[in-house]
Design a protein around this motif. Structure first.
Motif, PDB file in Angstrom:
ATOM      1  N   ALA A  84    -128.392  57.745  66.151  1.00  0.00           N
ATOM      2  CA  ALA A  84    -129.054  56.565  65.608  1.00  0.00           C
ATOM      3  C   ALA A  84    -127.986  55.611  65.081  1.00  0.00           C
ATOM      4  N   PRO A  85    -128.189  54.336  65.274  1.00  0.00           N
ATOM      5  CA  PRO A  85    -127.186  53.391  64.765  1.00  0.00           C
ATOM      6  C   PRO A  85    -127.105  53.490  63.246  1.00  0.00           C
ATOM      7  N   LYS A  86    -125.890  53.594  62.759  1.00  0.00           N
ATOM      8  CA  LYS A  86    -125.673  53.711  61.327  1.00  0.00           C
ATOM      9  C   LYS A  86    -125.524  52.322  60.722  1.00  0.00           C
ATOM     10  N   SER A  87    -126.121  52.178  59.578  1.00  0.00           N
ATOM     11  CA  SER A  87    -125.933  50.918  58.883  1.00  0.00           C
ATOM     12  C   SER A  87    -124.649  51.050  58.075  1.00  0.00           C
ATOM     13  N   SER A  88    -123.785  50.150  58.278  1.00  0.00           N
ATOM     14  CA  SER A  88    -122.491  50.175  57.616  1.00  0.00           C
ATOM     15  C   SER A  88    -122.614  49.560  56.232  1.00  0.00           C
ATOM     16  N   VAL A  89    -121.836  50.102  55.289  1.00  0.00           N
ATOM     17  CA  VAL A  89    -121.846  49.536  53.944  1.00  0.00           C
ATOM     18  C   VAL A  89    -121.234  48.146  53.946  1.00  0.00           C
ATOM     19  N   TYR A  90    -120.453  47.831  54.973  1.00  0.00           N
ATOM     20  CA  TYR A  90    -119.789  46.533  55.050  1.00  0.00           C
ATOM     21  C   TYR A  90    -120.739  45.419  55.483  1.00  0.00           C
ATOM     22  N   SER A  91    -121.907  45.788  56.026  1.00  0.00           N
ATOM     23  CA  SER A  91    -122.855  44.765  56.475  1.00  0.00           C
ATOM     24  C   SER A  91    -124.042  44.624  55.526  1.00  0.00           C
ATOM     25  N   THR A  92    -123.998  45.261  54.381  1.00  0.00           N
ATOM     26  CA  THR A  92    -125.101  45.182  53.425  1.00  0.00           C
ATOM     27  C   THR A  92    -125.056  43.849  52.680  1.00  0.00           C
ATOM     28  N   PRO A  93    -126.188  43.438  52.121  1.00  0.00           N
ATOM     29  CA  PRO A  93    -126.189  42.209  51.311  1.00  0.00           C
ATOM     30  C   PRO A  93    -125.229  42.302  50.122  1.00  0.00           C
ATOM     31  N   ALA A  94    -125.081  43.499  49.551  1.00  0.00           N
ATOM     32  CA  ALA A  94    -124.163  43.660  48.424  1.00  0.00           C
ATOM     33  C   ALA A  94    -122.728  43.406  48.863  1.00  0.00           C
ATOM     34  N   ALA A  95    -122.365  43.812  50.072  1.00  0.00           N
ATOM     35  CA  ALA A  95    -121.010  43.588  50.582  1.00  0.00           C
ATOM     36  C   ALA A  95    -120.783  42.112  50.879  1.00  0.00           C
ATOM     37  N   ARG A  96    -121.771  41.459  51.471  1.00  0.00           N
ATOM     38  CA  ARG A  96    -121.606  40.042  51.786  1.00  0.00           C
ATOM     39  C   ARG A  96    -121.439  39.222  50.518  1.00  0.00           C
ATOM     40  N   ALA A  97    -122.228  39.565  49.497  1.00  0.00           N
ATOM     41  CA  ALA A  97    -122.109  38.823  48.240  1.00  0.00           C
ATOM     42  C   ALA A  97    -120.776  39.134  47.567  1.00  0.00           C
ATOM     43  N   PHE A  98    -120.363  40.379  47.562  1.00  0.00           N
ATOM     44  CA  PHE A  98    -119.106  40.784  46.919  1.00  0.00           C
ATOM     45  C   PHE A  98    -117.911  40.095  47.566  1.00  0.00           C
ATOM     46  N   ASN A  99    -117.902  40.046  48.884  1.00  0.00           N
ATOM     47  CA  ASN A  99    -116.768  39.463  49.604  1.00  0.00           C
ATOM     48  C   ASN A  99    -116.696  37.942  49.484  1.00  0.00           C
ATOM     49  N   SER A 100    -117.769  37.299  49.000  1.00  0.00           N
ATOM     50  CA  SER A 100    -117.729  35.841  48.838  1.00  0.00           C
ATOM     51  C   SER A 100    -117.028  35.432  47.545  1.00  0.00           C
ATOM     52  N   TYR A 101    -116.824  36.374  46.633  1.00  0.00           N
ATOM     53  CA  TYR A 101    -116.109  36.068  45.388  1.00  0.00           C
ATOM     54  C   TYR A 101    -114.607  36.006  45.657  1.00  0.00           C
ATOM     55  N   THR A 102    -113.881  35.413  44.733  1.00  0.00           N
ATOM     56  CA  THR A 102    -112.418  35.356  44.857  1.00  0.00           C
ATOM     57  C   THR A 102    -111.843  36.747  44.597  1.00  0.00           C
ATOM     58  N   ALA A 103    -110.586  36.949  44.960  1.00  0.00           N
ATOM     59  CA  ALA A 103    -109.952  38.260  44.797  1.00  0.00           C
ATOM     60  C   ALA A 103    -109.907  38.680  43.337  1.00  0.00           C
ATOM     61  N   SER A 104    -109.630  37.743  42.435  1.00  0.00           N
ATOM     62  CA  SER A 104    -109.567  38.099  41.013  1.00  0.00           C
ATOM     63  C   SER A 104    -110.956  38.455  40.476  1.00  0.00           C
ATOM     64  N   GLU A 105    -112.009  37.762  40.968  1.00  0.00           N
ATOM     65  CA  GLU A 105    -113.374  38.078  40.543  1.00  0.00           C
ATOM     66  C   GLU A 105    -113.801  39.450  41.074  1.00  0.00           C
ATOM     67  N   ARG A 106    -113.404  39.758  42.297  1.00  0.00           N
ATOM     68  CA  ARG A 106    -113.741  41.066  42.874  1.00  0.00           C
ATOM     69  C   ARG A 106    -113.073  42.188  42.088  1.00  0.00           C
ATOM     70  N   ARG A 107    -111.798  41.982  41.694  1.00  0.00           N
ATOM     71  CA  ARG A 107    -111.112  42.994  40.886  1.00  0.00           C
ATOM     72  C   ARG A 107    -111.771  43.123  39.509  1.00  0.00           C
TER      73      ARG A 107
END
Length: 163
Positions: A84-107
């Motif tokens: 079955a196709p696995k849903s990747s954690v990198y394609s979740t809404p939480a990942a998309r929102a997290f990656n839109s922040y700056t590097a300092s905000e993510r840290r």
């Protein structure tokens, strides 16, 4: 048949040995030898008879067995395993929102989750399985995992951590 004749021969030798000399004239070792030979002959006969009376021995047949061939020989493609196709954690809404922040905000988000006891990885600002598990656990304990199921809800969740 050979085994039966051996048993009979052994019995005949024992009888002849008994008749040749009186038993009381023999020493204790000779008498024990005779008893041992008699016991071996009896046990051998019992084992031989039990093997010949077993169901496996009775079902043996010298007649060749013929099997009917299938009516038609058609090739059927084997079914293959399709994971079955696995849903990747990198394609979740939480990942998309997290990656839109700056590097300092993510840290900063990762360090706040570490302070809360949910994140145990390196503070690198990269979203991966550990960050996802921490986000999901913290959301489950505070606002609910339904909030991080959408990108807008994940933004709200991360904004609360940054403040």
């Amino acid at each position: 048949m050979l085994h039966k004749s051996r048993t009979a021969a052994t019995a005949a030798v024992l009888i002849a040995a008994l008749a040749a000399a009186p038993a009381h004239a023999w020493g204790k070792k000779e008498q024990n030898l005779l008893k041992g030979l008699a016991a071996a002959a009896i046990v051998g006969t019992i084992i031989y008879q039990s093997r010949n009376n077993s169901p496996a021995a009775r079902s043996y047949s010298t007649q060749p067995r013929y099997y009917a061939a299938p009516a038609s020989r058609t090739y059927q493609e084997p079914t293959r395993y399709k994971p079955a196709p696995k849903s990747s954690v990198y394609s979740t809404p939480a990942a998309r929102a997290f990656n839109s922040y700056t590097a300092s905000e993510r840290r900063l988000i990762q360090s706040r989750m570490t302070d809360a006891g949910y994140y145990h990885g390196g503070i690198d600002g990269a979203f991966g399985p550990m960050t996802y598990r921490a986000t999901k656990a913290l959301a489950g304990d505070t606002t609910g995992t339904d909030q991080i199921a959408t990108v807008s809800g994940a933004y709200e969740f991360y904004d609360l951590l940054i403040r």
